[in-house]
Structure formats: C-alpha cells, structure tokens
Design a protein around this motif. Structure first.
Motif, PDB file in Angstrom:
ATOM      1  N   ARG A  64       0.811  -1.218   0.000  1.00 40.19           N
ATOM      2  CA  ARG A  64       0.000   0.000   0.000  1.00 40.19           C
ATOM      3  C   ARG A  64       0.845   1.268   0.000  1.00 40.19           C
ATOM      4  NH1 ARG A  64      -5.595  -1.185   3.083  1.00 40.19           N
ATOM      5  NH2 ARG A  64      -6.522  -2.221   1.317  1.00 40.19           N
ATOM      6  N   CYS A  65       1.622   1.374  -1.015  1.00 37.54           N
ATOM      7  CA  CYS A  65       2.460   2.554  -1.242  1.00 37.54           C
ATOM      8  C   CYS A  65       2.071   3.066  -2.627  1.00 37.54           C
ATOM      9  CB  CYS A  65       3.923   2.141  -1.176  1.00 37.54           C
ATOM     10  SG  CYS A  65       5.053   3.493  -1.344  1.00 37.54           S
ATOM     11  N   ILE A  66       1.088   3.957  -2.683  1.00 33.51           N
ATOM     12  CA  ILE A  66       0.471   4.349  -3.949  1.00 33.51           C
ATOM     13  C   ILE A  66       1.115   5.618  -4.504  1.00 33.51           C
ATOM     14  CG2 ILE A  66      -1.694   5.018  -5.056  1.00 33.51           C
ATOM     15  CD1 ILE A  66      -3.109   3.400  -2.836  1.00 33.51           C
ATOM     16  N   GLY A  67       1.365   5.618  -5.798  1.00 30.77           N
ATOM     17  CA  GLY A  67       1.913   6.781  -6.488  1.00 30.77           C
ATOM     18  C   GLY A  67       3.416   6.669  -6.648  1.00 30.77           C
ATOM     19  N   ALA A  68       3.909   7.154  -7.778  1.00 35.32           N
ATOM     20  CA  ALA A  68       5.334   7.012  -8.082  1.00 35.32           C
ATOM     21  C   ALA A  68       6.249   7.650  -7.033  1.00 35.32           C
ATOM     22  CB  ALA A  68       5.627   7.569  -9.473  1.00 35.32           C
ATOM     23  N   PRO A  69       5.990   8.875  -6.566  1.00 35.98           N
ATOM     24  CA  PRO A  69       6.900   9.445  -5.559  1.00 35.98           C
ATOM     25  C   PRO A  69       6.956   8.631  -4.269  1.00 35.98           C
ATOM     26  CG  PRO A  69       5.623  11.183  -6.585  1.00 35.98           C
ATOM     27  CD  PRO A  69       5.025   9.872  -7.037  1.00 35.98           C
ATOM     28  N   SER A  70       5.813   8.183  -3.774  1.00 34.98           N
ATOM     29  CA  SER A  70       5.798   7.352  -2.564  1.00 34.98           C
ATOM     30  C   SER A  70       6.456   6.010  -2.811  1.00 34.98           C
ATOM     31  CB  SER A  70       4.358   7.122  -2.081  1.00 34.98           C
ATOM     32  OG  SER A  70       3.783   8.326  -1.654  1.00 34.98           O
ATOM     33  N   ALA A  71       6.196   5.458  -3.988  1.00 36.27           N
ATOM     34  CA  ALA A  71       6.805   4.169  -4.332  1.00 36.27           C
ATOM     35  C   ALA A  71       8.323   4.285  -4.358  1.00 36.27           C
ATOM     36  CB  ALA A  71       6.282   3.675  -5.676  1.00 36.27           C
ATOM     37  N   VAL A  72       8.844   5.366  -4.912  1.00 36.60           N
ATOM     38  CA  VAL A  72      10.297   5.553  -4.957  1.00 36.60           C
ATOM     39  C   VAL A  72      10.871   5.553  -3.544  1.00 36.60           C
ATOM     40  CG1 VAL A  72      12.095   7.284  -5.403  1.00 36.60           C
ATOM     41  CG2 VAL A  72      10.475   6.685  -7.185  1.00 36.60           C
ATOM     42  N   ILE A  73      10.239   6.264  -2.634  1.00 33.23           N
ATOM     43  CA  ILE A  73      10.743   6.316  -1.260  1.00 33.23           C
ATOM     44  C   ILE A  73      10.735   4.918  -0.643  1.00 33.23           C
ATOM     45  CG2 ILE A  73      10.328   7.211   1.063  1.00 33.23           C
ATOM     46  CD1 ILE A  73       9.236   9.770  -0.324  1.00 33.23           C
ATOM     47  N   GLY A  74       9.620   4.198  -0.775  1.00 36.64           N
ATOM     48  CA  GLY A  74       9.532   2.849  -0.226  1.00 36.64           C
ATOM     49  C   GLY A  74      10.499   1.885  -0.885  1.00 36.64           C
ATOM     50  N   LEU A  75      10.579   1.926  -2.207  1.00 35.54           N
ATOM     51  CA  LEU A  75      11.465   1.006  -2.925  1.00 35.54           C
ATOM     52  C   LEU A  75      12.935   1.324  -2.671  1.00 35.54           C
ATOM     53  CD1 LEU A  75       9.409   0.773  -6.227  1.00 35.54           C
ATOM     54  CD2 LEU A  75       9.667  -1.023  -4.504  1.00 35.54           C
ATOM     55  N   GLU A  76      13.280   2.584  -2.532  1.00 33.33           N
ATOM     56  CA  GLU A  76      14.667   2.943  -2.193  1.00 33.33           C
ATOM     57  C   GLU A  76      15.041   2.410  -0.810  1.00 33.33           C
ATOM     58  OE1 GLU A  76      17.088   3.940  -3.946  1.00 33.33           O
ATOM     59  OE2 GLU A  76      16.227   5.000  -5.642  1.00 33.33           O
ATOM     60  N   HIS A  77      14.075   2.356   0.109  1.00 38.81           N
ATOM     61  CA  HIS A  77      14.349   1.734   1.409  1.00 38.81           C
ATOM     62  C   HIS A  77      14.684   0.257   1.223  1.00 38.81           C
ATOM     63  CE1 HIS A  77      12.904   5.268   3.577  1.00 38.81           C
ATOM     64  NE2 HIS A  77      13.464   4.722   4.640  1.00 38.81           N
ATOM     65  N   LEU A  78      13.922  -0.447   0.389  1.00 39.73           N
ATOM     66  CA  LEU A  78      14.221  -1.860   0.132  1.00 39.73           C
ATOM     67  C   LEU A  78      15.615  -2.021  -0.465  1.00 39.73           C
ATOM     68  CD1 LEU A  78      10.820  -3.114  -1.327  1.00 39.73           C
ATOM     69  CD2 LEU A  78      11.838  -3.761   0.865  1.00 39.73           C
ATOM     70  N   ILE A  79      15.945  -1.171  -1.426  1.00 34.82           N
ATOM     71  CA  ILE A  79      17.257  -1.245  -2.069  1.00 34.82           C
ATOM     72  C   ILE A  79      18.366  -0.961  -1.056  1.00 34.82           C
ATOM     73  CG2 ILE A  79      18.742  -0.152  -3.811  1.00 34.82           C
ATOM     74  CD1 ILE A  79      16.036   0.211  -5.444  1.00 34.82           C
ATOM     75  N   ALA A  80      18.162   0.025  -0.188  1.00 32.24           N
ATOM     76  CA  ALA A  80      19.150   0.347   0.854  1.00 32.24           C
ATOM     77  C   ALA A  80      19.338  -0.820   1.813  1.00 32.24           C
ATOM     78  CB  ALA A  80      18.724   1.592   1.622  1.00 32.24           C
ATOM     79  N   MET A  81      18.322  -1.683   1.930  1.00 28.06           N
ATOM     80  CA  MET A  81      18.404  -2.843   2.814  1.00 28.06           C
ATOM     81  C   MET A  81      18.979  -4.063   2.103  1.00 28.06           C
ATOM     82  SD  MET A  81      14.902  -2.477   5.038  1.00 28.06           S
ATOM     83  CE  MET A  81      13.786  -2.158   3.701  1.00 28.06           C
ATOM     84  N   GLY A  82      19.381  -3.920   0.831  1.00 27.64           N
ATOM     85  CA  GLY A  82      20.028  -5.013   0.127  1.00 27.64           C
ATOM     86  C   GLY A  82      19.168  -5.735  -0.888  1.00 27.64           C
ATOM     87  N   THR A  83      17.956  -5.268  -1.134  1.00 26.71           N
ATOM     88  CA  THR A  83      17.096  -5.922  -2.121  1.00 26.71           C
ATOM     89  C   THR A  83      17.688  -5.761  -3.513  1.00 26.71           C
ATOM     90  OG1 THR A  83      15.113  -5.595  -0.788  1.00 26.71           O
ATOM     91  CG2 THR A  83      14.782  -5.943  -3.137  1.00 26.71           C
ATOM     92  N   MET A  84      17.769  -6.866  -4.239  1.00 26.36           N
ATOM     93  CA  MET A  84      18.332  -6.868  -5.595  1.00 26.36           C
ATOM     94  C   MET A  84      17.262  -7.125  -6.663  1.00 26.36           C
ATOM     95  SD  MET A  84      21.454  -6.203  -4.960  1.00 26.36           S
ATOM     96  CE  MET A  84      22.305  -6.522  -6.479  1.00 26.36           C
ATOM     97  N   GLU A  85      16.182  -7.812  -6.282  1.00 31.10           N
ATOM     98  CA  GLU A  85      15.107  -8.121  -7.229  1.00 31.10           C
ATOM     99  C   GLU A  85      13.771  -7.717  -6.628  1.00 31.10           C
ATOM    100  OE1 GLU A  85      15.517 -11.869  -9.618  1.00 31.10           O
ATOM    101  OE2 GLU A  85      16.826 -12.367  -7.925  1.00 31.10           O
ATOM    102  N   ILE A  86      12.983  -6.973  -7.409  1.00 30.55           N
ATOM    103  CA  ILE A  86      11.671  -6.514  -6.952  1.00 30.55           C
ATOM    104  C   ILE A  86      10.633  -6.958  -7.966  1.00 30.55           C
ATOM    105  CG2 ILE A  86      10.236  -4.518  -6.399  1.00 30.55           C
ATOM    106  CD1 ILE A  86      12.921  -3.051  -5.716  1.00 30.55           C
ATOM    107  N   MET A  87       9.612  -7.656  -7.497  1.00 29.34           N
ATOM    108  CA  MET A  87       8.495  -8.059  -8.336  1.00 29.34           C
ATOM    109  C   MET A  87       7.310  -7.174  -7.949  1.00 29.34           C
ATOM    110  SD  MET A  87       6.522 -11.702  -8.754  1.00 29.34           S
ATOM    111  CE  MET A  87       5.695 -11.646  -7.190  1.00 29.34           C
ATOM    112  N   ILE A  88       6.619  -6.656  -8.953  1.00 26.98           N
ATOM    113  CA  ILE A  88       5.471  -5.796  -8.693  1.00 26.98           C
ATOM    114  C   ILE A  88       4.205  -6.601  -8.938  1.00 26.98           C
ATOM    115  CG2 ILE A  88       4.252  -3.696  -9.350  1.00 26.98           C
ATOM    116  CD1 ILE A  88       6.995  -2.642 -10.351  1.00 26.98           C
ATOM    117  N   LEU A  89       3.313  -6.592  -7.963  1.00 29.14           N
ATOM    118  CA  LEU A  89       2.020  -7.244  -8.090  1.00 29.14           C
ATOM    119  C   LEU A  89       0.977  -6.138  -8.135  1.00 29.14           C
ATOM    120  CD1 LEU A  89       0.187  -9.727  -8.086  1.00 29.14           C
ATOM    121  CD2 LEU A  89       0.242  -9.651  -5.596  1.00 29.14           C
TER     122      LEU A  89
END
Length: 127
Positions: A64-89
């Motif tokens: 529940r992270c709606i909209g590109a700007p919010s998604a960027v913030i949330g996804l950048e947190h995942l990347i900062a935590m070491g996430t290498m692959e992201i699947m979007i549902l």
C-alpha cells in the motif's frame, strides 16, 4: 547534479527487514486479501508514511504505497536494505474484450507515463 542511475532518495535502511528479494503491492482489493495474508505470514512488519513493510520467509514486501513518488521512497528503502530483485504485483483495467476480471497476465514491456522514472532512466520510456 545527480548522475544517471543514482538514487533520487538515499534512505537509511529499516533494521530487520533486509532481504535479497521483494514484492511491491501498491494496492489491495477492498477485501484486503493481500494485507491479511501478509499480516498472517510475516515475521515482522512496520508501518511507515510511505507504505507498510513486511518481512516474510523468502522475501520482503512493500504494501500500500500508492503513487510514483511514494513508491520511490519505499522502494529505495528496500534497495538500501540489500534488495536486488523486486516483483510488482498490481491490478489494471483492460481495453481488450478477451480479458476477464481476475485474469492473470504477465507483461513484456510497459510505457512510462509518470514523472519519476525519467529521474532514473533519462531517455528510456519503454521498459
């Protein structure tokens, strides 16, 4: 000036949510079926202003992270935590009559019409 491919936002990692794989679920049907399953299966979760993070056995999830700007913030947190692959549902409508409600489709390319992608990929509009 920011270099091409450099993150727009460089967050501090959320402790305890590190995982190589992640799933991003921007919306949920009114029944909250995905949220209910995530809550049941997660070993931990954290609500933030830019979505709710879940730690599952085989992946992290951003929910529940709606909209590109919010998604960027949330996804950048995942990347900062070491996430290498992201699947979007996600969910979408259809302009083709041969698709029915709840059909599962996998896309081979997508057109970027929002304003955030160009900050990561300056000349790319088809992914």
């Amino acid at each position: 000036m920011k270099e091409p491919g450099e993150p727009i936002f460089k967050p501090k990692p959320l402790k305890g949510f590190s995982h190589r794989n992640a799933v991003y679920i921007p919306v949920d049907p009114p029944s909250s079926i995905f949220g209910n399953v995530l809550t049941e299966k997660a070993s931990r979760d954290k609500d933030t202003p830019f979505g709710r993070f879940f730690l599952l056995e085989n992946a992290a999830a951003l929910y529940r992270c709606i909209g590109a700007p919010s998604a960027v913030i949330g996804l950048e947190h995942l990347i900062a935590m070491g996430t290498m692959e992201i699947m979007i549902l996600g969910f979408c409508g259809s302009l083709k009559p041969d698709f029915s409600a709840f059909d599962v489709v996998s896309i081979s390319k997508a057109y970027s019409e929002e304003g955030t992608s160009r900050h990561y990929f300056h000349r790319k509009r088809i992914f």
